[in-house]
Design a protein around this motif. Structure first.
Motif, PDB file in Angstrom:
ATOM      1  N   ALA A  26       0.810  -1.220   0.000  1.00 39.57           N
ATOM      2  CA  ALA A  26       0.000   0.000   0.000  1.00 39.57           C
ATOM      3  C   ALA A  26       0.845   1.272   0.000  1.00 39.57           C
ATOM      4  CB  ALA A  26      -0.955  -0.009   1.190  1.00 39.57           C
ATOM      5  N   SER A  27       2.012   1.233   0.627  1.00 41.22           N
ATOM      6  CA  SER A  27       2.845   2.433   0.716  1.00 41.22           C
ATOM      7  C   SER A  27       4.274   2.046   1.060  1.00 41.22           C
ATOM      8  CB  SER A  27       2.301   3.362   1.803  1.00 41.22           C
ATOM      9  OG  SER A  27       3.208   4.421   2.057  1.00 41.22           O
ATOM     10  N   ALA A  28       5.217   2.758   0.457  1.00 48.65           N
ATOM     11  CA  ALA A  28       6.629   2.530   0.781  1.00 48.65           C
ATOM     12  C   ALA A  28       6.924   2.895   2.235  1.00 48.65           C
ATOM     13  CB  ALA A  28       7.517   3.338  -0.153  1.00 48.65           C
ATOM     14  N   ALA A  29       6.070   3.715   2.840  1.00 46.76           N
ATOM     15  CA  ALA A  29       6.254   4.114   4.239  1.00 46.76           C
ATOM     16  C   ALA A  29       5.844   3.005   5.208  1.00 46.76           C
ATOM     17  CB  ALA A  29       5.456   5.380   4.541  1.00 46.76           C
ATOM     18  N   ASN A  30       5.116   2.010   4.732  1.00 54.25           N
ATOM     19  CA  ASN A  30       4.669   0.905   5.580  1.00 54.25           C
ATOM     20  C   ASN A  30       5.790  -0.106   5.731  1.00 54.25           C
ATOM     21  OD1 ASN A  30       2.204   2.171   5.681  1.00 54.25           O
ATOM     22  ND2 ASN A  30       1.191   0.754   4.292  1.00 54.25           N
ATOM     23  N   THR A  31       6.475  -0.036   6.848  1.00 52.73           N
ATOM     24  CA  THR A  31       7.588  -0.937   7.122  1.00 52.73           C
ATOM     25  C   THR A  31       7.054  -2.295   7.571  1.00 52.73           C
ATOM     26  OG1 THR A  31       7.713  -0.330   9.452  1.00 52.73           O
ATOM     27  CG2 THR A  31       8.999   1.033   7.891  1.00 52.73           C
ATOM     28  N   PRO A  32       7.901  -3.312   7.558  1.00 53.52           N
ATOM     29  CA  PRO A  32       7.469  -4.613   8.075  1.00 53.52           C
ATOM     30  C   PRO A  32       6.963  -4.532   9.518  1.00 53.52           C
ATOM     31  CG  PRO A  32       9.426  -4.907   6.761  1.00 53.52           C
ATOM     32  CD  PRO A  32       9.211  -3.413   6.899  1.00 53.52           C
ATOM     33  N   ASP A  33       7.596  -3.727  10.354  1.00 52.59           N
ATOM     34  CA  ASP A  33       7.129  -3.602  11.744  1.00 52.59           C
ATOM     35  C   ASP A  33       5.735  -2.995  11.804  1.00 52.59           C
ATOM     36  OD1 ASP A  33       9.418  -4.740  12.818  1.00 52.59           O
ATOM     37  OD2 ASP A  33      10.364  -2.810  13.291  1.00 52.59           O
ATOM     38  N   ILE A  34       5.491  -1.946  11.027  1.00 54.93           N
ATOM     39  CA  ILE A  34       4.162  -1.334  10.975  1.00 54.93           C
ATOM     40  C   ILE A  34       3.143  -2.357  10.496  1.00 54.93           C
ATOM     41  CG2 ILE A  34       2.731   0.328   9.695  1.00 54.93           C
ATOM     42  CD1 ILE A  34       5.169   2.252   9.806  1.00 54.93           C
ATOM     43  N   CYS A  35       3.487  -3.090   9.462  1.00 58.75           N
ATOM     44  CA  CYS A  35       2.538  -4.038   8.874  1.00 58.75           C
ATOM     45  C   CYS A  35       2.294  -5.247   9.770  1.00 58.75           C
ATOM     46  CB  CYS A  35       2.989  -4.430   7.480  1.00 58.75           C
ATOM     47  SG  CYS A  35       2.886  -3.031   6.323  1.00 58.75           S
ATOM     48  N   ASP A  36       3.313  -5.702  10.475  1.00 58.47           N
ATOM     49  CA  ASP A  36       3.107  -6.786  11.442  1.00 58.47           C
ATOM     50  C   ASP A  36       2.161  -6.326  12.542  1.00 58.47           C
ATOM     51  OD1 ASP A  36       4.777  -8.537  10.057  1.00 58.47           O
ATOM     52  OD2 ASP A  36       6.500  -8.198  11.385  1.00 58.47           O
ATOM     53  N   CYS A  37       2.378  -5.115  13.045  1.00 58.24           N
ATOM     54  CA  CYS A  37       1.509  -4.537  14.074  1.00 58.24           C
ATOM     55  C   CYS A  37       0.082  -4.407  13.540  1.00 58.24           C
ATOM     56  CB  CYS A  37       2.055  -3.157  14.479  1.00 58.24           C
ATOM     57  SG  CYS A  37       0.932  -2.167  15.498  1.00 58.24           S
ATOM     58  N   ALA A  38      -0.047  -3.872  12.339  1.00 56.28           N
ATOM     59  CA  ALA A  38      -1.376  -3.658  11.760  1.00 56.28           C
ATOM     60  C   ALA A  38      -2.114  -4.975  11.551  1.00 56.28           C
ATOM     61  CB  ALA A  38      -1.259  -2.897  10.440  1.00 56.28           C
ATOM     62  N   THR A  39      -1.412  -5.990  11.107  1.00 58.08           N
ATOM     63  CA  THR A  39      -2.051  -7.291  10.907  1.00 58.08           C
ATOM     64  C   THR A  39      -2.548  -7.851  12.232  1.00 58.08           C
ATOM     65  OG1 THR A  39      -0.763  -7.756   8.916  1.00 58.08           O
ATOM     66  CG2 THR A  39      -1.720  -9.652  10.055  1.00 58.08           C
ATOM     67  N   ALA A  40      -1.732  -7.743  13.273  1.00 56.81           N
ATOM     68  CA  ALA A  40      -2.142  -8.244  14.591  1.00 56.81           C
ATOM     69  C   ALA A  40      -3.347  -7.466  15.117  1.00 56.81           C
ATOM     70  CB  ALA A  40      -0.975  -8.153  15.575  1.00 56.81           C
ATOM     71  N   GLU A  41      -3.317  -6.154  14.991  1.00 55.18           N
ATOM     72  CA  GLU A  41      -4.430  -5.319  15.453  1.00 55.18           C
ATOM     73  C   GLU A  41      -5.697  -5.604  14.642  1.00 55.18           C
ATOM     74  OE1 GLU A  41      -5.269  -0.604  15.451  1.00 55.18           O
ATOM     75  OE2 GLU A  41      -3.447  -1.214  16.534  1.00 55.18           O
ATOM     76  N   PHE A  42      -5.538  -5.715  13.343  1.00 50.74           N
ATOM     77  CA  PHE A  42      -6.652  -6.001  12.445  1.00 50.74           C
ATOM     78  C   PHE A  42      -7.268  -7.356  12.772  1.00 50.74           C
ATOM     79  CE2 PHE A  42      -7.768  -7.851   8.175  1.00 50.74           C
ATOM     80  CZ  PHE A  42      -8.910  -7.104   7.955  1.00 50.74           C
ATOM     81  N   GLY A  93     -11.793  -3.844   4.560  1.00 51.15           N
ATOM     82  CA  GLY A  93     -10.632  -3.077   4.100  1.00 51.15           C
ATOM     83  C   GLY A  93     -10.449  -1.787   4.882  1.00 51.15           C
ATOM     84  N   LYS A  94     -11.564  -1.139   5.219  1.00 48.80           N
ATOM     85  CA  LYS A  94     -11.496   0.094   6.022  1.00 48.80           C
ATOM     86  C   LYS A  94     -10.876  -0.209   7.385  1.00 48.80           C
ATOM     87  CE  LYS A  94     -14.172   3.949   7.728  1.00 48.80           C
ATOM     88  NZ  LYS A  94     -15.012   4.080   8.879  1.00 48.80           N
ATOM     89  N   ALA A  95     -11.279  -1.312   7.994  1.00 51.52           N
ATOM     90  CA  ALA A  95     -10.707  -1.704   9.285  1.00 51.52           C
ATOM     91  C   ALA A  95      -9.205  -1.969   9.158  1.00 51.52           C
ATOM     92  CB  ALA A  95     -11.428  -2.925   9.839  1.00 51.52           C
ATOM     93  N   HIS A  96      -8.786  -2.552   8.039  1.00 51.13           N
ATOM     94  CA  HIS A  96      -7.363  -2.802   7.819  1.00 51.13           C
ATOM     95  C   HIS A  96      -6.605  -1.480   7.694  1.00 51.13           C
ATOM     96  CE1 HIS A  96      -3.946  -4.655   5.243  1.00 51.13           C
ATOM     97  NE2 HIS A  96      -3.670  -4.789   6.518  1.00 51.13           N
ATOM     98  N   ARG A  97      -7.147  -0.554   6.913  1.00 50.74           N
ATOM     99  CA  ARG A  97      -6.495   0.755   6.760  1.00 50.74           C
ATOM    100  C   ARG A  97      -6.414   1.493   8.100  1.00 50.74           C
ATOM    101  NH1 ARG A  97      -9.662   0.273   2.352  1.00 50.74           N
ATOM    102  NH2 ARG A  97     -11.275   1.708   3.117  1.00 50.74           N
ATOM    103  N   GLU A  98      -7.447   1.377   8.923  1.00 54.11           N
ATOM    104  CA  GLU A  98      -7.428   2.008  10.250  1.00 54.11           C
ATOM    105  C   GLU A  98      -6.356   1.382  11.144  1.00 54.11           C
ATOM    106  OE1 GLU A  98     -11.521   1.586  11.455  1.00 54.11           O
ATOM    107  OE2 GLU A  98     -12.131   3.366  10.322  1.00 54.11           O
ATOM    108  N   ALA A  99      -6.179   0.070  11.048  1.00 57.59           N
ATOM    109  CA  ALA A  99      -5.119  -0.602  11.822  1.00 57.59           C
ATOM    110  C   ALA A  99      -3.750  -0.148  11.360  1.00 57.59           C
ATOM    111  CB  ALA A  99      -5.263  -2.120  11.716  1.00 57.59           C
ATOM    112  N   ILE A 100      -3.579   0.013  10.056  1.00 57.66           N
ATOM    113  CA  ILE A 100      -2.302   0.502   9.524  1.00 57.66           C
ATOM    114  C   ILE A 100      -2.025   1.911  10.050  1.00 57.66           C
ATOM    115  CG2 ILE A 100      -1.051   1.190   7.431  1.00 57.66           C
ATOM    116  CD1 ILE A 100      -2.649  -1.100   5.983  1.00 57.66           C
ATOM    117  N   ALA A 101      -3.033   2.769  10.006  1.00 56.55           N
ATOM    118  CA  ALA A 101      -2.861   4.146  10.497  1.00 56.55           C
ATOM    119  C   ALA A 101      -2.525   4.150  11.989  1.00 56.55           C
ATOM    120  CB  ALA A 101      -4.138   4.959  10.230  1.00 56.55           C
ATOM    121  N   SER A 102      -3.197   3.298  12.750  1.00 58.41           N
ATOM    122  CA  SER A 102      -2.951   3.213  14.188  1.00 58.41           C
ATOM    123  C   SER A 102      -1.505   2.795  14.480  1.00 58.41           C
ATOM    124  CB  SER A 102      -3.928   2.213  14.812  1.00 58.41           C
ATOM    125  OG  SER A 102      -3.616   1.973  16.161  1.00 58.41           O
TER     126      SER A 102
END
Length: 105
Positions: A26-42, A93-102
């Motif tokens: 989704a974005s070059a700014a989304n690091t593996p750490d951010i995405c791992d966190c977002a997946t767990a939160e999601f 998908g909205k919930a996933h994007r919100e987890a990424i933002a969080s």
């Protein structure tokens, strides 16, 4: 091929799964750490059925993109393959994007 598609992101795990991969794509700014966190939160906020559906659509979406489809076409084809519709996947998908933002701070 996945590394090229991910813009060279180093992976926090060998097989991040389609939900984490969609975050990375989704974005070059989304690091593996951010995405791992977002997946767990999601995952924590979703029913197992909704998470699994989104992961299935995501898997098809990524495959479609790797085969040269544009983003919108790849998503619509993935939805068709998973035999679902936008009305079902948009709130997920909205919930996933919100987890990424969080997780992005």
């Amino acid at each position: 091929m996945a590394t090229a598609l991910l813009g060279g992101h180093a992976m926090a795990q060998d097989d991040p799964g389609p939900v984490t991969m969609m975050c990375l794509l989704a974005s070059a700014a989304n690091t593996p750490d951010i995405c791992d966190c977002a997946t767990a939160e999601f995952r924590a906020g979703m029913s197992e059925e909704d998470f699994d559906l989104y992961a299935l659509v995501g898997q098809h979406f990524i495959e479609n993109q790797m085969n040269g489809m544009g983003t919108a076409d790849a998503w619509m084809a993935a939805i068709d393959t998973a035999e679902t519709d936008l009305a079902r996947t948009n709130p997920i998908g909205k919930a996933h994007r919100e987890a990424i933002a969080s997780c992005s701070g």
